[in-house]
Design an enzyme around this catalytic site. Sequence first.
Site, PDB file in Angstrom:
ATOM      1  N   SER A 105       0.994  -1.246  -0.015  1.00 17.24           N
ATOM      2  CA  SER A 105       0.001  -0.007  -0.168  1.00 17.24           C
ATOM      3  C   SER A 105       0.779   1.262   0.054  1.00 17.24           C
ATOM      4  CB  SER A 105      -1.140   0.074   1.243  1.00 17.24           C
ATOM      5  OG  SER A 105      -1.487  -1.203   1.276  1.00 17.24           O
ATOM      6  N   ASP A 127       2.772  -8.061   9.402  1.00 19.70           N
ATOM      7  CA  ASP A 127       3.962  -8.749   8.949  1.00 19.70           C
ATOM      8  C   ASP A 127       5.167  -8.086   9.777  1.00 19.70           C
ATOM      9  OD1 ASP A 127       2.289 -10.369   7.393  1.00 19.70           O
ATOM     10  OD2 ASP A 127       2.573  -9.484   5.742  1.00 19.70           O
ATOM     11  N   ARG A 171       4.129 -13.418   5.729  1.00 20.04           N
ATOM     12  CA  ARG A 171       4.520 -13.343   4.120  1.00 20.04           C
ATOM     13  C   ARG A 171       5.811 -13.952   4.219  1.00 20.04           C
ATOM     14  NH1 ARG A 171       1.492 -11.300   0.024  1.00 20.04           N
ATOM     15  NH2 ARG A 171      -0.015 -10.122   1.411  1.00 20.04           N
ATOM     16  N   GLY A 185       7.797 -18.793  23.108  1.00 18.73           N
ATOM     17  CA  GLY A 185       6.871 -19.429  22.084  1.00 18.73           C
ATOM     18  C   GLY A 185       7.395 -20.421  21.486  1.00 18.73           C
ATOM     19  N   LYS A 213      14.165 -33.646  27.031  1.00 15.87           N
ATOM     20  CA  LYS A 213      12.847 -32.738  26.664  1.00 15.87           C
ATOM     21  C   LYS A 213      12.230 -33.274  25.443  1.00 15.87           C
ATOM     22  CE  LYS A 213      11.428 -28.426  27.097  1.00 15.87           C
ATOM     23  NZ  LYS A 213      10.261 -28.210  26.091  1.00 15.87           N
ATOM     24  N   HIS A 214      10.815 -33.766  25.946  1.00 15.74           N
ATOM     25  CA  HIS A 214      10.108 -34.449  24.747  1.00 15.74           C
ATOM     26  C   HIS A 214       8.903 -33.702  24.308  1.00 15.74           C
ATOM     27  CE1 HIS A 214      12.147 -38.380  25.145  1.00 15.74           C
ATOM     28  NE2 HIS A 214      12.420 -37.958  26.612  1.00 15.74           N
TER      29      HIS A 214
HETATM   30  N1  LIG Z   1       4.274  -1.436  -6.690  1.00 14.85           N
HETATM   31  C1  LIG Z   1       2.841  -1.305  -6.339  1.00 14.85           C
HETATM   32  N2  LIG Z   1       2.358  -0.200  -7.256  1.00 14.85           N
HETATM   33  C2  LIG Z   1       1.123   0.515  -7.184  1.00 14.85           C
HETATM   34  N3  LIG Z   1       0.426  -0.147  -6.286  1.00 14.85           N
HETATM   35  C3  LIG Z   1       0.519  -1.138  -5.395  1.00 14.85           C
HETATM   36  C4  LIG Z   1       2.040  -1.740  -5.518  1.00 14.85           C
HETATM   37  N4  LIG Z   1       2.075  -2.740  -4.554  1.00 14.85           N
HETATM   38  C5  LIG Z   1       0.927  -2.765  -3.936  1.00 14.85           C
HETATM   39  N5  LIG Z   1       0.046  -1.673  -4.547  1.00 14.85           N
HETATM   40  C6  LIG Z   1      -1.292  -1.564  -4.111  1.00 14.85           C
HETATM   41  O1  LIG Z   1      -1.440  -1.738  -2.877  1.00 14.85           O
HETATM   42  C7  LIG Z   1      -2.589  -2.710  -2.620  1.00 14.85           C
HETATM   43  C8  LIG Z   1      -2.025  -3.453  -1.060  1.00 14.85           C
HETATM   44  O2  LIG Z   1      -0.868  -3.941  -1.215  1.00 14.85           O
HETATM   45  P1  LIG Z   1      -0.565  -5.630  -0.545  1.00 14.85           P
HETATM   46  O3  LIG Z   1       0.865  -5.899  -0.899  1.00 14.85           O
HETATM   47  O4  LIG Z   1      -1.532  -6.722  -1.136  1.00 14.85           O
HETATM   48  O5  LIG Z   1      -0.712  -5.284   0.957  1.00 14.85           O
HETATM   49  P2  LIG Z   1      -0.044  -4.611   1.913  1.00 14.85           P
HETATM   50  O6  LIG Z   1      -0.178  -2.917   1.816  1.00 14.85           O
HETATM   51  O7  LIG Z   1      -0.851  -4.905   3.188  1.00 14.85           O
HETATM   52  O8  LIG Z   1       1.378  -4.900   1.948  1.00 14.85           O
HETATM   53  C9  LIG Z   1      -2.108  -3.741  -3.884  1.00 14.85           C
HETATM   54  O9  LIG Z   1      -3.468  -4.531  -3.903  1.00 14.85           O
HETATM   55  C10 LIG Z   1      -2.117  -2.809  -4.813  1.00 14.85           C
HETATM   56  O10 LIG Z   1      -3.307  -2.289  -5.151  1.00 14.85           O
HETATM   57  O1  LIG Z   2      -5.611 -12.397   3.023  1.00 12.37           O
HETATM   58  P1  LIG Z   2      -4.831 -12.887   1.856  1.00 12.37           P
HETATM   59  O2  LIG Z   2      -4.934 -12.033   0.900  1.00 12.37           O
HETATM   60  O3  LIG Z   2      -5.097 -14.260   2.071  1.00 12.37           O
HETATM   61  O4  LIG Z   2      -3.453 -12.860   2.383  1.00 12.37           O
HETATM   62  C1  LIG Z   2      -2.481 -13.358   3.396  1.00 12.37           C
HETATM   63  C2  LIG Z   2      -1.579 -12.472   3.842  1.00 12.37           C
HETATM   64  O5  LIG Z   2      -1.835 -11.348   4.313  1.00 12.37           O
HETATM   65  C3  LIG Z   2      -1.043 -11.176   5.532  1.00 12.37           C
HETATM   66  O6  LIG Z   2      -1.695 -11.775   6.627  1.00 12.37           O
HETATM   67  C4  LIG Z   2      -0.866  -9.668   5.840  1.00 12.37           C
HETATM   68  O7  LIG Z   2      -0.087  -9.254   4.825  1.00 12.37           O
HETATM   69  P2  LIG Z   2      -0.069  -7.823   4.383  1.00 12.37           P
HETATM   70  O8  LIG Z   2      -0.244  -6.863   5.453  1.00 12.37           O
HETATM   71  O9  LIG Z   2       0.845  -7.569   3.246  1.00 12.37           O
HETATM   72  O10 LIG Z   2      -1.500  -7.616   3.604  1.00 12.37           O
HETATM   73  C5  LIG Z   2       0.178 -11.988   5.483  1.00 12.37           C
HETATM   74  O11 LIG Z   2       0.764 -12.300   6.526  1.00 12.37           O
HETATM   75  C6  LIG Z   2      -0.422 -13.013   4.581  1.00 12.37           C
HETATM   76  O12 LIG Z   2       0.524 -13.886   3.831  1.00 12.37           O
HETATM   77 MG   LIG Z   3       2.457  -6.452   2.866  1.00 16.37          MG
END
Ligand SMILES: Nc1ncnc2c1ncn2[C@@H]1O[C@H](COP(=O)(O)OP(=O)(O)O)[C@@H](O)[C@H]1O
Ligand SMILES: O=P(O)(O)OC[C@H]1O[C@](O)(COP(=O)(O)O)[C@@H](O)[C@@H]1O
Ligand SMILES: [Mg+2]
Length: 318
Positions: A105, A127, A171, A185, A213-214
């Site tokens: 994002s 993450d 991830r 943990g 330690k089992h």
């Molecule tokens: N390189 C990028 N350029 C433009 N938009 C992006 C890019 N990477 C991610 N996004 C946008 O951000 C959204 C969320 O990214 P994602 O990696 O799925 O989750 P998070 O932000 O939680 O890591 C994607 O579905 C896309 O719309």
């Molecule tokens: O909800 P989805 O699309 O199955 O994605 C699962 C992924 O989203 C997460 O829960 C959170 O990841 P992001 O914050 O990058 O969206 C990761 O830990 C996991 O790999």
């Molecule tokens: Mg992410």
Amino acid sequence: MKKLGVLTSGGDAPGMNAAIRAVVKAAHYHGFEAVGIRYGYQGLIDGDIQRLTISDVEDMADRGGTMLKTSRSSEFMREEGRKKAIQVLQNAGIDGLIVIGGEGSLKGAEKLRELGVSVIGIPATIDNDLAYTDYSIGFDTTLNTILDCIQKIKDTDFSHDKTAIVEVMGRYCGDLALYAALAGGGEIVSTPERKLDVDAICAKLHERIKSGKHNNLVIVTERMYDLQELQQYIETKLHIRVRTTSLGFIQRGGSPSAFDRVLASKMGVAAVELLVNGYAGHAVGLKENKIIYQNLAAINGEIADKQEPYQLLDMLLH
Ligand SMILES: Nc1ncnc2c1ncn2[C@@H]1O[C@H](COP(=O)(O)OP(=O)(O)O)[C@@H](O)[C@H]1O
Ligand SMILES: O=P(O)(O)OC[C@H]1O[C@](O)(COP(=O)(O)O)[C@@H](O)[C@@H]1O
Ligand SMILES: [Mg+2]
């Protein structure tokens, strides 16, 4: 600035609502109108916008998920999609945007900045995979949920002298597994940053069993192993009973911890202050317990130095 927009994007993270609440309250404090864009970047492209008053966010600090909904938008990954999004912002008169989300994002936010949008990022992902900040919103709550689950799994392992494999989210980042192990943990931990091959896991387990330690717990980050194969391999090689639990989406839900609520509140207010003070194009973060801001363009590709927590792990688990 007159109208401030806020959206949540990517995976939901506990504390996103507390961040929205803080943004809306700070916006009203400064005399701006606040609007929420639903369903992240996809909602921005579709023009799914609603007005946000103080009373809309009043009781949101303790709620998990995101009141604005979220999505992963493939349309926004393409330039035409982003151009549509810009058009929507202009038509709606939104002259400042706050993006609450993870690493993807914030990359999206940088793309909007390149197109001239006054945007600020707030890191929210369970993450904790953003190197520029020590913590992202949601990580602490998820870590606590994982520890609670592990405690329960340990009770039954102890009773049956069982070995457990627990797979956690993250991830491509091992922080959830690493910090869960630091908090007691798990006895053996494998993460993308410090991967153990199956024979190394068996060797460590063998050593522990030899010393009497089992009931042992192996904690691993998702996407690293075929869990069924890993379980069978250990069972066959060591002649022990192994049971595997992938914690799954339970890790993403739930009321945010006090830490995440406070972090989200600080970051939400700081994000609005950055916009007010002419720092568009940055993301807020936390370094050495202080709120900081970093240029969105510099976030991508930054690599976290994890030497210290891994040294601590080696000390605690040797
Ligand atoms: N390189 C990028 N350029 C433009 N938009 C992006 C890019 N990477 C991610 N996004 C946008 O951000 C959204 C969320 O990214 P994602 O990696 O799925 O989750 P998070 O932000 O939680 O890591 C994607 O579905 C896309 O719309
Ligand atoms: O909800 P989805 O699309 O199955 O994605 C699962 C992924 O989203 C997460 O829960 C959170 O990841 P992001 O914050 O990058 O969206 C990761 O830990 C996991 O790999
Ligand atoms: Mg992410």
